[in-house]
Design an enzyme around this catalytic site. Structure first.
Site, PDB file in Angstrom:
ATOM      1  N   LEU A 161       0.905  -1.247  -0.014  1.00 30.96           N
ATOM      2  CA  LEU A 161       0.085  -0.153  -0.161  1.00 30.96           C
ATOM      3  C   LEU A 161       0.818   1.189  -0.143  1.00 30.96           C
ATOM      4  O   LEU A 161       1.851   1.321   0.523  1.00 30.96           O
ATOM      5  CB  LEU A 161      -0.979  -0.212   1.222  1.00 30.96           C
ATOM      6  CG  LEU A 161      -1.955  -1.299   1.260  1.00 30.96           C
ATOM      7  CD1 LEU A 161      -2.666  -1.197   2.558  1.00 30.96           C
ATOM      8  CD2 LEU A 161      -2.789  -1.318   0.181  1.00 30.96           C
ATOM      9  N   GLY A 174      -2.004   6.378  -2.455  1.00 31.39           N
ATOM     10  CA  GLY A 174      -3.174   6.269  -3.287  1.00 31.39           C
ATOM     11  C   GLY A 174      -4.252   5.423  -2.751  1.00 31.39           C
ATOM     12  O   GLY A 174      -5.382   5.882  -2.617  1.00 31.39           O
ATOM     13  N   HIS A 175      -3.569   4.127  -2.109  1.00 34.96           N
ATOM     14  CA  HIS A 175      -4.523   3.411  -1.584  1.00 34.96           C
ATOM     15  C   HIS A 175      -5.273   3.976  -0.291  1.00 34.96           C
ATOM     16  O   HIS A 175      -6.444   3.848   0.094  1.00 34.96           O
ATOM     17  CB  HIS A 175      -3.928   2.063  -0.953  1.00 34.96           C
ATOM     18  CG  HIS A 175      -3.250   1.295  -1.993  1.00 34.96           C
ATOM     19  ND1 HIS A 175      -2.146   1.081  -2.305  1.00 34.96           N
ATOM     20  CD2 HIS A 175      -3.868   0.445  -3.031  1.00 34.96           C
ATOM     21  CE1 HIS A 175      -1.837   0.238  -3.274  1.00 34.96           C
ATOM     22  NE2 HIS A 175      -3.007  -0.037  -3.929  1.00 34.96           N
ATOM     23  N   LYS A 191      -6.838   6.239 -11.093  1.00 32.00           N
ATOM     24  CA  LYS A 191      -5.481   5.882 -11.536  1.00 32.00           C
ATOM     25  C   LYS A 191      -5.744   4.747 -12.695  1.00 32.00           C
ATOM     26  O   LYS A 191      -5.102   4.799 -13.497  1.00 32.00           O
ATOM     27  CB  LYS A 191      -4.478   5.744 -10.435  1.00 32.00           C
ATOM     28  CG  LYS A 191      -3.629   4.525 -10.856  1.00 32.00           C
ATOM     29  CD  LYS A 191      -2.520   5.102 -11.309  1.00 32.00           C
ATOM     30  CE  LYS A 191      -1.383   4.074 -11.613  1.00 32.00           C
ATOM     31  NZ  LYS A 191      -1.530   2.685 -11.855  1.00 32.00           N
ATOM     32  N   ASP A 192      -6.584   3.679 -12.026  1.00 35.04           N
ATOM     33  CA  ASP A 192      -7.085   2.568 -12.714  1.00 35.04           C
ATOM     34  C   ASP A 192      -8.200   2.844 -13.834  1.00 35.04           C
ATOM     35  O   ASP A 192      -9.467   2.358 -13.220  1.00 35.04           O
ATOM     36  CB  ASP A 192      -7.174   1.426 -12.235  1.00 35.04           C
ATOM     37  CG  ASP A 192      -5.692   1.064 -11.667  1.00 35.04           C
ATOM     38  OD1 ASP A 192      -4.679   0.617 -12.570  1.00 35.04           O
ATOM     39  OD2 ASP A 192      -5.638   1.286 -10.505  1.00 35.04           O
ATOM     40  N   GLN A 238     -10.663   0.357 -15.140  1.00 34.33           N
ATOM     41  CA  GLN A 238     -11.404  -0.553 -14.222  1.00 34.33           C
ATOM     42  C   GLN A 238     -12.381   0.081 -13.474  1.00 34.33           C
ATOM     43  O   GLN A 238     -13.342  -0.786 -13.369  1.00 34.33           O
ATOM     44  CB  GLN A 238     -10.261  -0.747 -13.289  1.00 34.33           C
ATOM     45  CG  GLN A 238     -10.561  -1.715 -11.982  1.00 34.33           C
ATOM     46  CD  GLN A 238      -9.473  -1.834 -11.052  1.00 34.33           C
ATOM     47  OE1 GLN A 238      -8.743  -2.839 -11.402  1.00 34.33           O
ATOM     48  NE2 GLN A 238      -9.072  -1.405  -9.981  1.00 34.33           N
ATOM     49  N   MET A 242       1.130   7.226  -8.016  1.00 33.34           N
ATOM     50  CA  MET A 242       1.708   6.348  -7.154  1.00 33.34           C
ATOM     51  C   MET A 242       1.146   4.708  -7.600  1.00 33.34           C
ATOM     52  O   MET A 242       0.168   4.779  -8.006  1.00 33.34           O
ATOM     53  CB  MET A 242       1.281   6.576  -5.628  1.00 33.34           C
ATOM     54  CG  MET A 242       1.926   7.816  -5.132  1.00 33.34           C
ATOM     55  SD  MET A 242       1.741   8.004  -3.459  1.00 33.34           S
ATOM     56  CE  MET A 242       2.468   9.430  -3.318  1.00 33.34           C
ATOM     57  N   ARG A 257       3.628  -0.808  -8.674  1.00 33.61           N
ATOM     58  CA  ARG A 257       4.802  -1.309  -9.846  1.00 33.61           C
ATOM     59  C   ARG A 257       5.603  -0.349  -9.731  1.00 33.61           C
ATOM     60  O   ARG A 257       6.891  -0.634 -10.151  1.00 33.61           O
ATOM     61  CB  ARG A 257       3.887  -1.555 -10.927  1.00 33.61           C
ATOM     62  CG  ARG A 257       3.042  -2.919 -10.950  1.00 33.61           C
ATOM     63  CD  ARG A 257       2.649  -3.317 -12.270  1.00 33.61           C
ATOM     64  NE  ARG A 257       2.045  -4.605 -12.376  1.00 33.61           N
ATOM     65  CZ  ARG A 257       0.738  -4.819 -12.371  1.00 33.61           C
ATOM     66  NH1 ARG A 257      -0.074  -3.963 -12.396  1.00 33.61           N
ATOM     67  NH2 ARG A 257       0.441  -6.199 -12.542  1.00 33.61           N
TER      68      ARG A 257
END
Ligand code: AMP
Length: 278
Positions: free
Chosen positions: A30, A33-34, A146-147, A150, A181, A184
């Site tokens: 984490l 962002g999380h 960010k995704d 998704q 962030m 990866r």
């Protein structure tokens, strides 16, 4: 904060929760962002539940499932500090027992962008998110912009399947130089990490062009491409200016759009996007 690992234990706990439940699904390792998702969930709900599960079905055969970074100890501290009430940390065997044979396929929004290079990725995401929703039974679930694809896929699935959960999107949290962030990012060497700043510069450029009135989508894509090609370490995978619901590529941006890109830097696949809002 309590850590829960088994489905029966989770079910009995869930029955005794009153008030609204906010849920933050993650793959762990984490970062801020999380934590922004957890904070938003904390602001809006009586109970906050996070999950950590590196979901095998969303990784392709040559992807980084084995090497995906993990640090449960640090994650537990970060979630506790952010005010999480329960962490659900399921085993792969519980989520995918040997008899498991049912998958969720969301339609055309899973085909472009990430779906092109990773054809089974969103099937894995949609399946695990559905399973986690059925186990956790939250009122609201939190996903990062960010995704971007998704979020579109999950919203489409929830709408099409009448899943009674509100999907909340949280803005992308960035490093001080603009890099989104991501767990990866830990794969990047120092040289690659520097090169990765080109991603946000490209998105910044497209955003300012849009603010200055450019509505020709090909011109917007071209600007992103020109910025990205100035960085030799960044190999472009796709550049897109698309509809924010269908992800169809646009020729003219009449209302809003999502500008997305993916690059490969070294061995690392990095994605990012910005919303182009009138
Ligand atoms: P992951 O652990 O990568 O599956 O991400 C879990 C959730 O955190 C997803 O909803 C992501 O979109 C979200 N997330 C990841 N990175 C960021 C970020 N930089 N800003 C906001 N949300 C993020």
């Amino acid at each position: 904060m309590k850590i829960i690992e088994s489905i029966p234990e989770f079910r009995s706990l869930r029955q005794n929760l009153n008030g609204s439940v906010g849920f933050v699904p993650t793959m762990g390792y984490l970062h801020a962002g999380h934590i922004a998702l957890v904070q938003e969930a904390r602001n809006q709900n009586s109970t906050v539940i996070a999950s950590i599960f590196v979901n095998p079905t969303q990784f392709g055969p040559n992807e980084d499932l084995e090497s995906y970074p993990r640090d449960l100890e640090a994650d537990t501290v970060a979630l506790k500090t952010a005010g999480t009430d329960y962490v659900y940390y399921p085993t792969v065997e519980d989520i995918y027992p040997p008899t498991f044979d049912t998958y969720i396929e969301v339609g055309s929004v899973t085909e472009p962008l990430e779906g092109r290079k990773r054809p089974t990725h969103f099937r894995g995401v949609a399946t695990v998110v559905t399973k986690l929703f059925n186990i956790v039974q939250p009122h609201r679930a939190y996903f990062g912009q960010k995704d971007g694809q998704q979020v579109i896929v999950i919203k489409k699935m929830v709408n099409d399947l009448n899943i009674p959960i509100e999907i909340i999107t949280v803005p992308t949290v960035r490093e001080s130089d603009g890099l989104a962030m991501s767990s990866r990012n830990s794969y990047l060497s120092e040289r690659e990490r520097n090169a990765a700043t080109i991603i946000y510069r490209s998105l910044n450029e497209v955003q300012s062009l849009f603010k200055n009135g450019q509505r020709d989508a090909e011109k917007l894509r071209e600007t992103m491409r020109n910025v990205l090609t100035s960085e030799p370490l960044a190999k472009i995978e796709y550049i897109s200016v698309a509809d924010t619901d269908t992800l169809n590529e646009l020729s003219v941006v009449e209302n809003n759009a999502i500008a997305s890109l993916a690059v490969q830097i070294g061995k690392t696949h990095l994605i990012d996007n910005v919303l182009l809002i009138q």
